[in-house]
Design an enzyme around this catalytic site. Structure first.
Site, mmCIF file in Angstrom:
data_model
loop_
_atom_site.group_PDB
_atom_site.id
_atom_site.type_symbol
_atom_site.label_atom_id
_atom_site.label_comp_id
_atom_site.label_asym_id
_atom_site.label_seq_id
_atom_site.Cartn_x
_atom_site.Cartn_y
_atom_site.Cartn_z
ATOM 1 N N MET A 104 -125.123 -15.453 -56.264
ATOM 2 C CA MET A 104 -124.329 -15.459 -55.162
ATOM 3 C C MET A 104 -124.675 -16.596 -54.215
ATOM 4 O O MET A 104 -124.107 -16.809 -53.590
ATOM 5 C CB MET A 104 -124.659 -13.918 -54.368
ATOM 6 C CG MET A 104 -124.207 -12.547 -55.182
ATOM 7 S SD MET A 104 -122.278 -12.954 -55.566
ATOM 8 C CE MET A 104 -121.788 -13.290 -53.977
ATOM 9 N N GLU A 105 -125.913 -16.920 -54.239
ATOM 10 C CA GLU A 105 -126.418 -18.022 -53.400
ATOM 11 C C GLU A 105 -125.582 -19.333 -53.544
ATOM 12 O O GLU A 105 -125.106 -19.941 -52.786
ATOM 13 C CB GLU A 105 -127.998 -18.299 -53.476
ATOM 14 C CG GLU A 105 -128.594 -17.241 -52.687
ATOM 15 C CD GLU A 105 -128.718 -16.105 -53.084
ATOM 16 O OE1 GLU A 105 -128.333 -15.661 -54.173
ATOM 17 O OE2 GLU A 105 -129.440 -15.086 -52.634
ATOM 18 N N HIS A 150 -129.990 -9.300 -52.604
ATOM 19 C CA HIS A 150 -131.301 -9.101 -52.415
ATOM 20 C C HIS A 150 -131.820 -10.277 -51.376
ATOM 21 O O HIS A 150 -131.587 -11.470 -52.150
ATOM 22 C CB HIS A 150 -132.295 -8.995 -53.486
ATOM 23 C CG HIS A 150 -132.079 -7.697 -54.320
ATOM 24 N ND1 HIS A 150 -131.162 -7.402 -55.446
ATOM 25 C CD2 HIS A 150 -132.838 -6.442 -54.138
ATOM 26 C CE1 HIS A 150 -131.095 -6.107 -55.444
ATOM 27 N NE2 HIS A 150 -132.243 -5.709 -54.871
ATOM 28 N N LEU A 209 -124.953 -6.470 -50.603
ATOM 29 C CA LEU A 209 -125.791 -5.847 -51.803
ATOM 30 C C LEU A 209 -126.938 -7.019 -52.203
ATOM 31 O O LEU A 209 -127.523 -6.691 -53.333
ATOM 32 C CB LEU A 209 -125.225 -4.990 -52.987
ATOM 33 C CG LEU A 209 -124.523 -3.878 -52.269
ATOM 34 C CD1 LEU A 209 -123.567 -3.461 -53.201
ATOM 35 C CD2 LEU A 209 -125.655 -2.746 -51.860
ATOM 36 N N ASP A 215 -112.452 -27.323 -42.305
ATOM 37 C CA ASP A 215 -112.703 -27.465 -40.949
ATOM 38 C C ASP A 215 -112.472 -28.888 -40.390
ATOM 39 O O ASP A 215 -111.715 -29.569 -39.543
ATOM 40 C CB ASP A 215 -113.817 -26.894 -40.329
ATOM 41 C CG ASP A 215 -113.622 -26.685 -38.833
ATOM 42 O OD1 ASP A 215 -112.885 -26.405 -38.302
ATOM 43 O OD2 ASP A 215 -115.191 -26.869 -38.413
#
Ligand code: AMP
Ligand code: MG
Length: 589
Positions: free
Chosen positions: A544-545, A510, A508, A559
Site C-alpha cells: 500500500m505504501e 498498519h 486498514l 498539479d
C-alpha cells in the site's frame, strides 16, 4: 407441501437420456461420447524431426563436441525438407539434409542436429555438436498406434479430447445431443431489456437468465418468448412448442395471485402438476410432460432469484440427465460461514453466498439480500448454501453445505493473494460482497488484523503507474519549461512524503516503519512513468505504501503541469513486485 428431494425425484424419473446423434467435432464440446474411439492413424504418422536443423547420420558426428576445439565437422547439404514435404533424397554417409520441425525424416538419416548447433549453412553446414541415434527424432506411432482405443464411450468431450479426436482422424463422433429448450417468460408487466419502461413495467430478465443458464449447462435455447397473462396464449404456445423442442421452461404465473396464468392454464392439462416445495426461495413449482412426445415442462416461479434457484435445483439436473452427464446436480462441499445465517423453519433454504478458498478451506459469506427479488446480490454470489429444513440458525464459523456455481471461473480466485494482512477478506471484498469485510466484526465494530504473532521479515514492494500527457506537456517537462518549476522533482518528493502518511489514508493499513523509499520518474513520449520502491522490516506487507507513493507522485505531477495540460490522466497504477513475507516473492513480469 413436498420436500426438495421428492420433487427432484419426480422430475428425474420423468426424463431419460436422448438418442445419440453423430455431430462434427465443433459441436461436441461438453457432450458425452457414445462410442468407443480407436485411432485411424499412427501418431506421429511417420518418423519426423522434433527440431529445425539438419538430418544426419549419427556416425558422421561422432566425437563432435562443443567443448572440444576443432571437433566440428562440415557436411554438404544435399537437400531440404519442410513439414508437409516428402524427403526425396536419402542421406548418405557424409551428407546432411536441412529439415524443419515436423518434416519427414529422409531415408538414411538417424538423428537431427539442432540449427543452434550449426552455422545454419545451405550449401554446406558446420556441425558443432554430436547426436546419438534417434536424437530429436519423433518415431512413428510413439504417441498412439493405429487401431488403439483412445477414448471410451461415456467420456465428456473437452478441448483436449477434441485435439485427440482430430489428431486420430475423427471429424465427427456419436454423442448425446444438447437438449433443445424453449424458454417462455409470462407476465403482462414484462418489456424486453433495451426497451423503455412505462409505469409499472419491468424488464424481462428471466428469459435471458434462463437462456444463459441453459448455455452454461450445455443445452441450447431454440425459442425465447415473452408472453402476457392470457391463459389461452399459454396453452397455444406450449402446444406449439411441445412438437418442436426437448424441454420447455416457463417463468412466472405459478403462485397464489390473481393472474397465475401458467398454473391456471396448465393445471387442467392433467399432465403438469403444481406443487408447493418446502424450499426458500422457489416454493411454488410446476412440472410435468406435455404433447405427444411427452416433453418435460418446468413451470418456475417468476421472481428472478426464485427462477434461477429453481433452474439450478430442478431443471439443470434434469437437463444433465438428458445429456448423460454425471453427477446430475452440483457437487456439494463444506464451507464455513463468515456471518450468521437465519433460515425459515420447515424449509430448505438455498442461500446465495460469495465463497472463497484459503489454506483453511472454503469460507462462505451469505449475500446481504436474501429475498427473491435481489438480482444484484444474486449476481455477486458464486455459491449456494443449502440449509436443511430443520435448521433455523447457523452462527459465523459453522459448517454449511455449499454448491459452487462457477466451477473454476476467475471470480473464485483471490488476488492479490496476500494471505498476510488481508486473509480471505481481500478476496471476499474483491468478489464484491456487500458486507464481506473481514475487518468488520459481526457486531459492526471495525478492527485491524492482529499481526503481532507474525515474524518480522525484510520486505520490499514496488509499484508503478503512468501519467498520460500531451506532447506540449512532455516538451515542457523535458526542456524544464513548466511554469511552476521542476515538476518531476516535486512529484518525487510528494511520493516519498506520501509513503509516510499511508496508514492515515488507508483505513486498514498498519503503521509500519519505512526503511527506504525511492521514487523514479521517467519522461516518455506520451507519459511520465512513475515507479516507487519501498522497504521495511516488519510483520506486514508494504504494497500500500508503494501504491500510495506512485499515486501521490502522479497527483503532484498533474498539479504541477495543469497550466500546460488540462487533460493529464493517471493510469495503470499497480503493484509490480514484492518480496519478503509468508506469501512469497512476486513480480509482474
Ligand atoms: P409471478 O409469479 O408471475 O407473480 O411473478 C413474481 C414476481 O416476479 C413479480 O414481481 C413479477 O413481476 C416478477 N417476474 C415475473 N416474471 C419475470 C421476468 N421474466 N423477469 C423479471 N421479473 C419477473
Ligand atoms: Mg406474473
Amino acid at each position: 407441501m413436498i420436500s426438495v428431494e421428492e420433487h427432484l425425484a419426480t422430475i428425474l424419473a420423468a426424463v431419460r437420456p436422448a438418442e445419440p446423434v453423430r455431430l462434427p467435432l465443433s459441436d461436441c464440446v461438453g457432450l458425452v461420447l457414445c462410442e468407443e474411439i480407436r485411432s485411424l492413424v499412427d501418431l506421429p504418422g511417420f518418423d519426423n524431426s522434433a527440431m529445425d536443423g539438419y538430418a544426419v547420420r549419427s556416425a558422421d558426428v561422432e566425437g563432435v563436441d562443443p567443448a572440444v576445439p576443432g571437433s566440428a565437422v562440415t557436411l554438404p547439404v544435399v537437400g531440404e525438407v519442410a513439414a508437409g514435404g516428402v524427403a526425396t533424397m536419402p542421406v548418405a554417409l557424409g551428407q546432411a539434409v536441412r529439415i524443419m520441425t515436423g518434416a519427414m525424416m529422409p531415408e538414411g538419416a538417424d538423428a537431427i542436429i539442432r540449427v543452434e548447433d550449426t552455422d545454419g549453412g545451405t550449401e554446406t553446414v558446420e556441425i558443432r555438436a554430436g547426436a546419438a541415434i534417434g536424437t530429436s527424432v519423433r518415431p512413428a506411432g510413439e504417441d498412439v498406434r493405429a487401431g488403439a482405443v483412445v477414448l471410451e464411450a461415456g467420456s465428456v468431450i473437452d478441448a483436449r479430447r477434441v485435439a485427440l479426436l482430430a489428431a486420430t482422424g475423427h471429424g465427427d463422433v456419436l454423442v448425446l445431443p444438447r437438449p433443445r429448450v424453449a424458454v417462455v417468460s409470462t407476465g403482462a408487466e414484462l418489456v424486453a431489456p433495451g426497451q423503455p419502461l412505462a409505469p409499472g413495467q419491468i424488464h424481462d430478465s428471466n428469459s435471458h437468465m434462463l437462456e444463459a443458464a441453459l448455455t452454461e449447462c450445455g443445452a441450447v435455447t431454440t425459442h425465447r418468448l415473452t408472453i402476457g397473462d392470457e391463459g389461452s396464449e399459454v396453452i397455444r404456445v406450449v402446444e406449439e412448442l411441445a412438437g418442436q423442442v426437448d424441454a420447455i421452461i416457463t417463468s412466472g404465473g405459478v403462485s397464489m395471485g390473481a393472474y397465475d396464468v401458467v398454473k391456471e392454464a396448465l393445471r387442467d392439462s392433467g399432465t403438469v402438476d403444481f406443487v408447493q416445495v418446502r424450499m426458500q426461495p422457489g416454493k411454488p413449482q410446476g412440472f410435468g410432460t406435455v404433447g405427444e412426445r411427452r416433453v418435460p415442462l418446468f413451470a418456475l416461479p417468476g421472481n428472478p432469484v426464485s427462477s434461477y434457484v429453481s433452474f439450478e435445483v430442478f431443471a439443470r439436473p434434469a437437463l444433465r440427465t438428458m445429456m448423460g452427464l454425471r453427477p446430475a446436480g452440483r457437487p456439494s462441499q463444506k464451507a464455513r460461514l463468515t456471518h450468521q445465517l437465519d433460515s425459515p423453519v420447515g424449509r430448505t433454504q438455498v442461500a446465495r453466498a460469495v465463497a472463497v478458498r484459503d489454506d483453511a478451506g472454503w469460507h462462505a459469506d451469505p449475500v446481504w439480500g436474501q429475498a427473491s427479488h435481489f438480482v444484484a446480490d444474486l449476481s455477486r454470489a458464486n455459491a449456494f448454501l443449502i440449509v436443511p429444513a430443520d435448521v433455523t440458525h447457523l452462527a459465523a464459523g459453522d459448517e454449511v453445505e455449499m454448491w459452487l456455481l462457477d466451477g473454476d471461473r476467475a471470480r473464485l480466485t483471490a488476488w492479490p493473494a496476500d494471505a498476510e494482512a488481508e486473509g480471505a477478506g481481500g478476496a471476499v471484498g474483491a468478489a464484491g460482497s456487500s458486507r464481506g469485510l473481514t475487518h468488520v466484526r459481526a457486531d459492526g465494530s471495525a478492527h485491524m488484523v492482529d499481526i503481532s504473532a507474525k515474524d518480522v521479515t525484510a520486505r520490499e514492494a514496488s509499484a508503478a503507474g503512468r501519467v498520460l500527457l500531451s506532447p506540449q506537456a512532455v516538451t515542457a517537462l523535458r526542456s524544464g519549461g513548466v511554469p511552476k518549476g521542476d515538476a518531476l522533482a516535486v512529484a518525487r518528493i510528494a511520493g516519498i512524503q506520501a509513503v509516510k502518511r499511508t496508514p492515515e489514508l488507508i483505513p486498514l493499513a498498519h503503521p509500519i516503519a519505512v526503511h527506504g523509499v525511492s521514487v523514479d520518474v521517467d519522461v516518455a513520449d506520451d507519459a511520465v512513468q512513475i515507479r516507487a520502491t519501498v522497504r521495511t522490516a516488519d510483520r506486514t506487507g508494504i504494497e500500500m505504501e508503494a501504491l500510495t507513493a506512485v499515486t501521490v507522485a502522479a497527483l503532484a505531477l498533474i498539479d504541477m503541469v495543469k497550466a500546460v495540460d488540462r487533460h493529464a490522466r493517471i493510469t495503470d497504477v499497480r503493484v509490480v513486485a514484492k518480496s519478503g513475507g509468508r506469501s512469497g516473492d512476486w513480480s509482474e513480469s
